[in-house]
Design a protein around this motif. Structure first.
Motif, short mmCIF file in Angstrom:
data_model
loop_
_atom_site.label_atom_id
_atom_site.label_comp_id
_atom_site.label_asym_id
_atom_site.label_seq_id
_atom_site.Cartn_x
_atom_site.Cartn_y
_atom_site.Cartn_z
N GLY A 196 0.81 -1.21 0.00
CA GLY A 196 0.00 0.00 0.00
C GLY A 196 0.84 1.25 0.00
O GLY A 196 0.55 2.23 -0.72
N ARG A 197 1.91 1.23 0.77
CA ARG A 197 2.81 2.38 0.85
C ARG A 197 3.49 2.61 -0.51
O ARG A 197 3.63 3.75 -0.96
CB ARG A 197 3.85 2.16 1.95
CG ARG A 197 4.75 3.36 2.20
CD ARG A 197 5.74 3.07 3.33
NE ARG A 197 5.05 2.83 4.59
CZ ARG A 197 5.09 1.68 5.24
NH1 ARG A 197 5.78 0.65 4.75
NH2 ARG A 197 4.45 1.54 6.39
N ALA A 198 3.91 1.52 -1.15
CA ALA A 198 4.64 1.65 -2.43
C ALA A 198 3.73 2.10 -3.58
O ALA A 198 4.18 2.82 -4.48
CB ALA A 198 5.28 0.31 -2.78
N LEU A 199 2.46 1.69 -3.52
CA LEU A 199 1.56 1.97 -4.65
C LEU A 199 0.50 3.04 -4.33
O LEU A 199 -0.33 3.36 -5.18
CB LEU A 199 0.85 0.66 -5.08
CG LEU A 199 1.79 -0.45 -5.55
CD1 LEU A 199 0.97 -1.70 -5.91
CD2 LEU A 199 2.64 -0.01 -6.74
N GLY A 200 0.55 3.58 -3.11
CA GLY A 200 -0.39 4.63 -2.76
C GLY A 200 -1.82 4.15 -2.62
O GLY A 200 -2.78 4.90 -2.92
N GLN A 201 -1.99 2.91 -2.15
CA GLN A 201 -3.32 2.32 -2.00
C GLN A 201 -3.42 1.67 -0.62
O GLN A 201 -2.42 1.62 0.13
CB GLN A 201 -3.58 1.28 -3.08
CG GLN A 201 -3.52 1.81 -4.50
CD GLN A 201 -4.68 2.72 -4.83
OE1 GLN A 201 -5.76 2.60 -4.25
NE2 GLN A 201 -4.47 3.66 -5.74
N THR A 202 -4.57 1.16 -0.29
CA THR A 202 -4.78 0.41 0.93
C THR A 202 -5.24 -0.99 0.58
O THR A 202 -6.24 -1.15 -0.15
CB THR A 202 -5.83 1.08 1.84
OG1 THR A 202 -5.37 2.39 2.18
CG2 THR A 202 -6.02 0.28 3.12
N TYR A 203 -4.53 -2.00 1.08
CA TYR A 203 -4.87 -3.39 0.75
C TYR A 203 -5.19 -4.23 1.98
O TYR A 203 -5.52 -5.40 1.87
CB TYR A 203 -3.72 -4.03 -0.02
CG TYR A 203 -3.40 -3.33 -1.32
CD1 TYR A 203 -4.31 -3.36 -2.38
CD2 TYR A 203 -2.23 -2.61 -1.48
CE1 TYR A 203 -4.04 -2.69 -3.57
CE2 TYR A 203 -1.95 -1.95 -2.66
CZ TYR A 203 -2.85 -1.99 -3.70
OH TYR A 203 -2.58 -1.33 -4.86
N LEU A 204 -5.12 -3.65 3.17
CA LEU A 204 -5.41 -4.39 4.40
C LEU A 204 -6.91 -4.62 4.54
O LEU A 204 -7.70 -3.80 4.12
CB LEU A 204 -4.87 -3.62 5.61
CG LEU A 204 -3.34 -3.61 5.75
CD1 LEU A 204 -2.93 -2.64 6.85
CD2 LEU A 204 -2.83 -5.00 6.07
#
Length: 213
Positions: free
Chosen positions: A205-213
């Motif tokens: 998420g940090r690397a791609l600017g998204q939230t995956y949790l």
């Protein structure tokens, strides 16, 4: 700009086979991490390396691994090790893969052996179907046993970039082994060492600017 994500399979999209190795060692009274020690002794020319490059058969691996393990103090048949390679699918990682594959190239780069059916080897029919479903999410699955190269040989990362049609600095690469990540990072890839599912999703998420949790 990350335009492609390169995924290891075992230990990233599944639980690590090292967990099964450790269970086997406990059950058989072997020193902790003994199997990993065998695999890391003469790592470019040992039975494991040859098997992942398809230079030897499963039967040849069985005998060679037993010889190598015996020389280190404990006899273990290679076929017993092959049976330990299948981990459990990590659902949240698969969900992240599905989401990321919508707008980025997603390739799998896996060291595997020519036994069973690719990444789904040594699994039940139901488990193989689950693995096949995950594999279908990738644009391509690059298997060491099919191309005769294995991580961490830098040539396999160059091969992967060529297949993806991108430069190394456009790639985010996930693997559970630092030894595999190092040459990729030196080429310019952004890398994530997968230690746990939650940590990997946070770093993704940090690397791609998204939230995956």
């Amino acid at each position: 700009m990350i335009t492609a994500v390169l995924w290891d399979f075992g230990g990233v999209l599944t639980t690590s086979p090292f967990e099964a190795f450790n269970r086997f060692e406990k059950e058989h009274g072997l020193p902790e991490n003994f199997l990993r020690t065998v695999n890391s002794t003469n790592p470019d020319t040992n039975a494991w390396a040859k098997f992942e490059r398809s230079e030897i058969s499963a039967d040849e691996f069985d005998g060679l691994f037993q010889s190598e393990s015996s020389s280190l103090g404990h006899s273990v048949a290679g076929k017993e090790v092959i049976a330990l390679l299948s981990g459990d699918i990590r659902p949240k990682m698969v969900a992240a893969l599905k989401e990321i594959s919508k707008d980025r190239k997603c390739y799998c780069l896996t060291n595997n052996v020519p036994a069973g059916q690719g990444p789904g080897m040594s699994r039940s029919e139901e488990a193989r179907a689950a693995v096949a479903e995950v594999m279908s999410l990738f644009d391509e699955v690059i298997e060491s046993s099919k191309i005769g190269m294995r991580k961490p040989d830098p040539k396999i990362y160059e091969y992967a970039c060529n297949r993806m049609g991108v430069s190394a600095d456009e790639v985010l690469y996930l693997d559970d082994l630092g030894i595999n990540l190092k040459p990729a990072a030196l080429m310019g890839m952004k890398t994530i060492k997968v230690i746990s599912e939650q940590q990997a999703l946070t770093d993704l998420g940090r690397a791609l600017g998204q939230t995956y949790l």
